[in-house]
Design a protein around this motif. Structure first.
Motif, PDB file in Angstrom:
ATOM      1  N   HIS A  59       0.749  -1.115  -0.084  1.00  0.00           N
ATOM      2  CA  HIS A  59       0.070   0.020  -0.093  1.00  0.00           C
ATOM      3  C   HIS A  59       0.978   1.129  -0.067  1.00  0.00           C
ATOM      4  O   HIS A  59       2.181   1.263   0.598  1.00  0.00           O
ATOM      5  CB  HIS A  59      -0.941  -0.249   1.258  1.00  0.00           C
ATOM      6  CG  HIS A  59      -1.895   1.181   0.994  1.00  0.00           C
ATOM      7  ND1 HIS A  59      -1.877   2.352   1.758  1.00  0.00           N
ATOM      8  CD2 HIS A  59      -3.155   1.436   0.505  1.00  0.00           C
ATOM      9  CE1 HIS A  59      -2.901   3.184   1.703  1.00  0.00           C
ATOM     10  NE2 HIS A  59      -3.476   2.418   0.626  1.00  0.00           N
ATOM     11  N   TYR A  61       0.894   3.572   1.927  1.00  0.00           N
ATOM     12  CA  TYR A  61       1.445   4.112   3.259  1.00  0.00           C
ATOM     13  C   TYR A  61       2.730   3.122   3.808  1.00  0.00           C
ATOM     14  O   TYR A  61       2.991   3.436   4.857  1.00  0.00           O
ATOM     15  CB  TYR A  61       0.327   4.033   4.305  1.00  0.00           C
ATOM     16  CG  TYR A  61      -0.769   4.753   4.033  1.00  0.00           C
ATOM     17  CD1 TYR A  61      -0.709   6.037   3.250  1.00  0.00           C
ATOM     18  CD2 TYR A  61      -2.127   4.682   4.390  1.00  0.00           C
ATOM     19  CE1 TYR A  61      -1.627   7.039   3.155  1.00  0.00           C
ATOM     20  CE2 TYR A  61      -3.311   5.410   4.609  1.00  0.00           C
ATOM     21  CZ  TYR A  61      -2.907   6.674   3.602  1.00  0.00           C
ATOM     22  OH  TYR A  61      -4.057   7.564   3.517  1.00  0.00           O
ATOM     23  N   ASP A  76      -3.082   2.232  -4.234  1.00  0.00           N
ATOM     24  CA  ASP A  76      -4.213   2.258  -3.392  1.00  0.00           C
ATOM     25  C   ASP A  76      -4.742   1.101  -3.021  1.00  0.00           C
ATOM     26  O   ASP A  76      -4.630   0.078  -3.914  1.00  0.00           O
ATOM     27  CB  ASP A  76      -5.026   3.438  -3.581  1.00  0.00           C
ATOM     28  CG  ASP A  76      -5.947   3.534  -5.167  1.00  0.00           C
ATOM     29  OD1 ASP A  76      -5.740   2.078  -5.585  1.00  0.00           O
ATOM     30  OD2 ASP A  76      -6.306   4.373  -5.408  1.00  0.00           O
ATOM     31  N   SER A  77      -6.004   0.891  -2.302  1.00  0.00           N
ATOM     32  CA  SER A  77      -6.853  -0.244  -1.884  1.00  0.00           C
ATOM     33  C   SER A  77      -7.146  -0.904  -3.125  1.00  0.00           C
ATOM     34  O   SER A  77      -7.255  -2.158  -3.390  1.00  0.00           O
ATOM     35  CB  SER A  77      -7.958  -0.006  -1.094  1.00  0.00           C
ATOM     36  OG  SER A  77      -7.379   0.639   0.133  1.00  0.00           O
ATOM     37  N   MET A 100      -6.905  -5.802   3.739  1.00  0.00           N
ATOM     38  CA  MET A 100      -6.292  -5.827   2.499  1.00  0.00           C
ATOM     39  C   MET A 100      -5.833  -7.233   2.237  1.00  0.00           C
ATOM     40  O   MET A 100      -6.078  -7.663   0.930  1.00  0.00           O
ATOM     41  CB  MET A 100      -4.987  -4.855   2.164  1.00  0.00           C
ATOM     42  CG  MET A 100      -5.343  -3.312   2.429  1.00  0.00           C
ATOM     43  SD  MET A 100      -4.266  -2.238   2.362  1.00  0.00           S
ATOM     44  CE  MET A 100      -4.821  -0.779   2.463  1.00  0.00           C
ATOM     45  N   TYR A 148     -17.286  -0.032   2.776  1.00  0.00           N
ATOM     46  CA  TYR A 148     -15.987   0.382   2.211  1.00  0.00           C
ATOM     47  C   TYR A 148     -15.069  -0.833   2.424  1.00  0.00           C
ATOM     48  O   TYR A 148     -15.180  -1.479   3.407  1.00  0.00           O
ATOM     49  CB  TYR A 148     -15.533   1.338   3.554  1.00  0.00           C
ATOM     50  CG  TYR A 148     -14.351   2.208   3.051  1.00  0.00           C
ATOM     51  CD1 TYR A 148     -13.848   2.508   1.806  1.00  0.00           C
ATOM     52  CD2 TYR A 148     -13.650   3.074   3.985  1.00  0.00           C
ATOM     53  CE1 TYR A 148     -12.960   3.282   1.698  1.00  0.00           C
ATOM     54  CE2 TYR A 148     -12.393   3.600   3.829  1.00  0.00           C
ATOM     55  CZ  TYR A 148     -12.022   3.978   2.814  1.00  0.00           C
ATOM     56  OH  TYR A 148     -11.140   4.765   2.429  1.00  0.00           O
ATOM     57  N   ASN A 150     -12.424  -1.207   3.810  1.00  0.00           N
ATOM     58  CA  ASN A 150     -11.859  -1.183   5.200  1.00  0.00           C
ATOM     59  C   ASN A 150     -12.556  -1.628   6.166  1.00  0.00           C
ATOM     60  O   ASN A 150     -13.155  -1.183   6.946  1.00  0.00           O
ATOM     61  CB  ASN A 150     -11.603   0.100   5.620  1.00  0.00           C
ATOM     62  CG  ASN A 150     -10.381   0.796   4.720  1.00  0.00           C
ATOM     63  OD1 ASN A 150     -10.501   0.848   3.621  1.00  0.00           O
ATOM     64  ND2 ASN A 150      -9.639   1.821   5.279  1.00  0.00           N
ATOM     65  N   SER A 165     -12.115   4.302  -1.684  1.00  0.00           N
ATOM     66  CA  SER A 165     -12.326   5.749  -1.509  1.00  0.00           C
ATOM     67  C   SER A 165     -12.002   6.275  -3.189  1.00  0.00           C
ATOM     68  O   SER A 165     -12.417   7.244  -3.613  1.00  0.00           O
ATOM     69  CB  SER A 165     -10.923   6.590  -0.873  1.00  0.00           C
ATOM     70  OG  SER A 165      -9.849   6.066  -1.112  1.00  0.00           O
ATOM     71  N   HIS A 210      -6.869  10.034   9.921  1.00  0.00           N
ATOM     72  CA  HIS A 210      -7.610  11.274   9.219  1.00  0.00           C
ATOM     73  C   HIS A 210      -8.462  12.234   9.992  1.00  0.00           C
ATOM     74  O   HIS A 210      -8.614  13.296   9.544  1.00  0.00           O
ATOM     75  CB  HIS A 210      -8.083  10.605   7.794  1.00  0.00           C
ATOM     76  CG  HIS A 210      -7.241  10.079   6.768  1.00  0.00           C
ATOM     77  ND1 HIS A 210      -6.887   8.769   6.867  1.00  0.00           N
ATOM     78  CD2 HIS A 210      -6.568  10.797   6.093  1.00  0.00           C
ATOM     79  CE1 HIS A 210      -5.966   8.625   5.945  1.00  0.00           C
ATOM     80  NE2 HIS A 210      -5.765   9.854   5.384  1.00  0.00           N
ATOM     81  N   HIS A 233      -7.114  13.103   1.895  1.00  0.00           N
ATOM     82  CA  HIS A 233      -7.872  12.008   1.516  1.00  0.00           C
ATOM     83  C   HIS A 233      -9.362  11.979   2.096  1.00  0.00           C
ATOM     84  O   HIS A 233      -9.642  12.639   3.023  1.00  0.00           O
ATOM     85  CB  HIS A 233      -7.322  10.927   2.472  1.00  0.00           C
ATOM     86  CG  HIS A 233      -7.570   9.562   2.254  1.00  0.00           C
ATOM     87  ND1 HIS A 233      -8.859   8.840   2.370  1.00  0.00           N
ATOM     88  CD2 HIS A 233      -7.005   8.628   1.410  1.00  0.00           C
ATOM     89  CE1 HIS A 233      -8.812   7.559   2.027  1.00  0.00           C
ATOM     90  NE2 HIS A 233      -7.822   7.731   1.389  1.00  0.00           N
ATOM     91  N   GLU A 235     -11.190  10.268   3.733  1.00  0.00           N
ATOM     92  CA  GLU A 235     -11.658   9.995   5.193  1.00  0.00           C
ATOM     93  C   GLU A 235     -11.564  11.074   6.283  1.00  0.00           C
ATOM     94  O   GLU A 235     -11.955  10.896   7.503  1.00  0.00           O
ATOM     95  CB  GLU A 235     -10.696   8.733   5.793  1.00  0.00           C
ATOM     96  CG  GLU A 235     -10.877   7.397   4.968  1.00  0.00           C
ATOM     97  CD  GLU A 235      -9.769   6.441   5.200  1.00  0.00           C
ATOM     98  OE1 GLU A 235      -9.071   6.806   5.940  1.00  0.00           O
ATOM     99  OE2 GLU A 235      -9.785   5.553   4.528  1.00  0.00           O
ATOM    100  N   SER A 249      -8.494   9.440  -3.114  1.00  0.00           N
ATOM    101  CA  SER A 249      -7.578   8.117  -2.904  1.00  0.00           C
ATOM    102  C   SER A 249      -6.370   8.486  -2.621  1.00  0.00           C
ATOM    103  O   SER A 249      -5.791   9.369  -3.461  1.00  0.00           O
ATOM    104  CB  SER A 249      -8.092   7.025  -3.461  1.00  0.00           C
ATOM    105  OG  SER A 249      -7.216   6.999  -4.793  1.00  0.00           O
ATOM    106  N   THR A 250      -5.587   7.629  -2.064  1.00  0.00           N
ATOM    107  CA  THR A 250      -4.080   7.635  -1.953  1.00  0.00           C
ATOM    108  C   THR A 250      -3.522   7.507  -3.593  1.00  0.00           C
ATOM    109  O   THR A 250      -2.573   8.583  -3.674  1.00  0.00           O
ATOM    110  CB  THR A 250      -3.273   6.549  -1.127  1.00  0.00           C
ATOM    111  OG1 THR A 250      -3.762   5.528  -1.550  1.00  0.00           O
ATOM    112  CG2 THR A 250      -3.781   6.967   0.311  1.00  0.00           C
TER     113      THR A 250
HETATM  114  P1  13P Z   1      -6.855   4.116  -0.191  1.00  0.00           P
HETATM  115  O1  13P Z   1      -7.756   3.251  -0.814  1.00  0.00           O
HETATM  116  O2  13P Z   1      -7.163   5.427  -0.821  1.00  0.00           O
HETATM  117  O3  13P Z   1      -5.303   3.738  -0.427  1.00  0.00           O
HETATM  118  O4  13P Z   1      -6.869   4.248   1.336  1.00  0.00           O
HETATM  119  C1  13P Z   1      -6.544   3.190   2.340  1.00  0.00           C
HETATM  120  C2  13P Z   1      -6.792   3.566   3.582  1.00  0.00           C
HETATM  121  O5  13P Z   1      -6.540   2.693   4.539  1.00  0.00           O
HETATM  122  C3  13P Z   1      -6.546   5.010   3.856  1.00  0.00           C
HETATM  123  O6  13P Z   1      -6.600   5.336   5.063  1.00  0.00           O
END
Ligand code: 13P
Ligand code: SF4
Length: 335
Positions: A59, A61, A76-77, A100, A148, A150, A165, A210, A233, A235, A249-250
């Motif tokens: 990811h 991050y 991103d996700s 994920m 979502y 997540n 996102s 966030h 973002h 979130e 999104s990221t």
């Molecule tokens: P993204 O799908 O934008 O990468 O976000 C995942 C996430 O955990 C953001 O906090």
């Protein structure tokens, strides 16, 4: 009198020397002494990936040594889910958080999916249970339920479709209805409602990274750095999104920087995002107030190496739950 600090050269034949081509990619964000500690694991991972026909999905991050030096796919996700669905590797290592890895497993029931630290969770995924979703359905019969990504596989099994996102607005609009349920992130739901005009019932979940950004943070940044471009973002709370120049999104944030090349930019999101992108754009100024995600930071090159060496921790999902959850993820990917 001037003094000269001698630069220590890596010993010939050391992992540091053998991985110097990889260090070149991250030398702007990782000090040489730190690379000396990481090099052994980075080198071992390169060999293990070949031995095991493994891919590493990371990811945005993840730390720069993971993102730039051992990952095969980054994103991103949504990108990670899409790529997980098409890989022909035998083993998938998910450098990210647990939901994920579960999504990758749902899309690859026959493959081995490894999670270097299964404790890497997410405050959003932890905020809602399958029983909560069933209760929401009872209270609002007939409304479609969007989860979502997540969320746990068990929650995905209870809903009609997933979103990330990166595609939340598209998924919401795909129903063509004035009202839907989207859980568990109340801020994402509010932001998507504002963007689409669809009424959205949500849940009281929040991202612990966030939710801490405020509109006054942005006002202060604009005062201290006139002309700065502020990316956030979705979130983040709605007032933060409204005060920003762009929310996405990221992956969308990374694309925005690549396309628009703002000379000075701040990404109000997890800290590694700026490190990872700044490596690609050395000419841009990245201003760096950010928040760490303690879950994302549980993944290291040391535990990725251990995951591949010891085949741990294998992600398993009960087949009945997996079958139902897979439908929700595949519907999202088909949109
Ligand atoms: P993204 O799908 O934008 O990468 O976000 C995942 C996430 O955990 C953001 O906090
Ligand atoms: Fe979850 Fe927030 Fe961490 Fe993303 S940044 S994994 S949403 S806690």
């Amino acid at each position: 009198m001037s003094s000269v600090t001698p630069v220590e050269m890596p010993a010939v034949g050391s992992a540091t020397a053998r991985t110097s081509h990889l260090y070149e990619r991250v030398k702007r964000v990782i000090p040489p002494a730190e690379w000396g500690v990481l090099a052994n694991d980075v080198e071992a991972i390169q060999h293990l990936k070949i031995e095991r026909n493994a891919v590493i999905l990371a990811h945005n991050y993840q730390t720069p040594e993971i993102y730039h030096c051992v990952a095969d796919i980054v994103g991103d996700s949504l990108t990670l889910a899409r790529e997980a669905a098409t890989t022909d590797a035998d083993v998938i290592v998910l450098a990210g958080v647990y939901f994920m890895a579960e999504t990758a497993k749902l899309l690859n029931p026959q493959k081995t999916v490894l999670m270097p630290d299964p404790e890497a969770g997410c405050s959003l995924a932890d905020s809602i249970t399958p029983a909560d979703v069933r209760q929401l359905r009872r209270l609002h019969p007939g409304l479609p339920v969007i989860a979502y990504v997540n969320t746990s596989a068990a929650v995905k099994a209870e809903v009609d479709v997933c979103c990330t996102s990166g595609n939340a607005a598209r998924v919401v609009k795909s129903f063509g209805l004035p009202k839907v349920i989207m859980l568990p992130d109340q801020y994402l739901a509010q932001n998507v409602a504002a963007e689409t005009g669809v009424e959205i019932l949500s849940w009281a979940g929040q991202c612990e990274v966030h939710e801490r950004f405020t509109a006054s943070d942005i006002a202060e940044l604009r005062e201290a750095h006139p002309g700065i471009t502020v990316l956030v973002h979705p979130e983040c709370p709605p007032e933060v999104v409204r005060a920003a120049d762009f929310a996405g999104s990221t992956g969308a944030m990374a694309d925005y920087v690549g396309v628009n090349r703002p000379s000075s930019v701040v990404l109000l999101t997890e800290c590694s995002m700026s490190d990872n992108i700044s490596v690609q754009y050395p000419d841009l100024e990245f201003v760096r107030p950010c928040n760490l995600c303690p879950h994302m930071k549980k993944i290291t090159v040391a535990n990725i190496r251990q995951a591949l060496e010891e085949n741990r921790h294998v992600v398993e999902i009960d087949p009945e739950t997996a079958a139902r959850a897979r439908v929700s993820v595949e519907r999202m990917l088909a949109l």
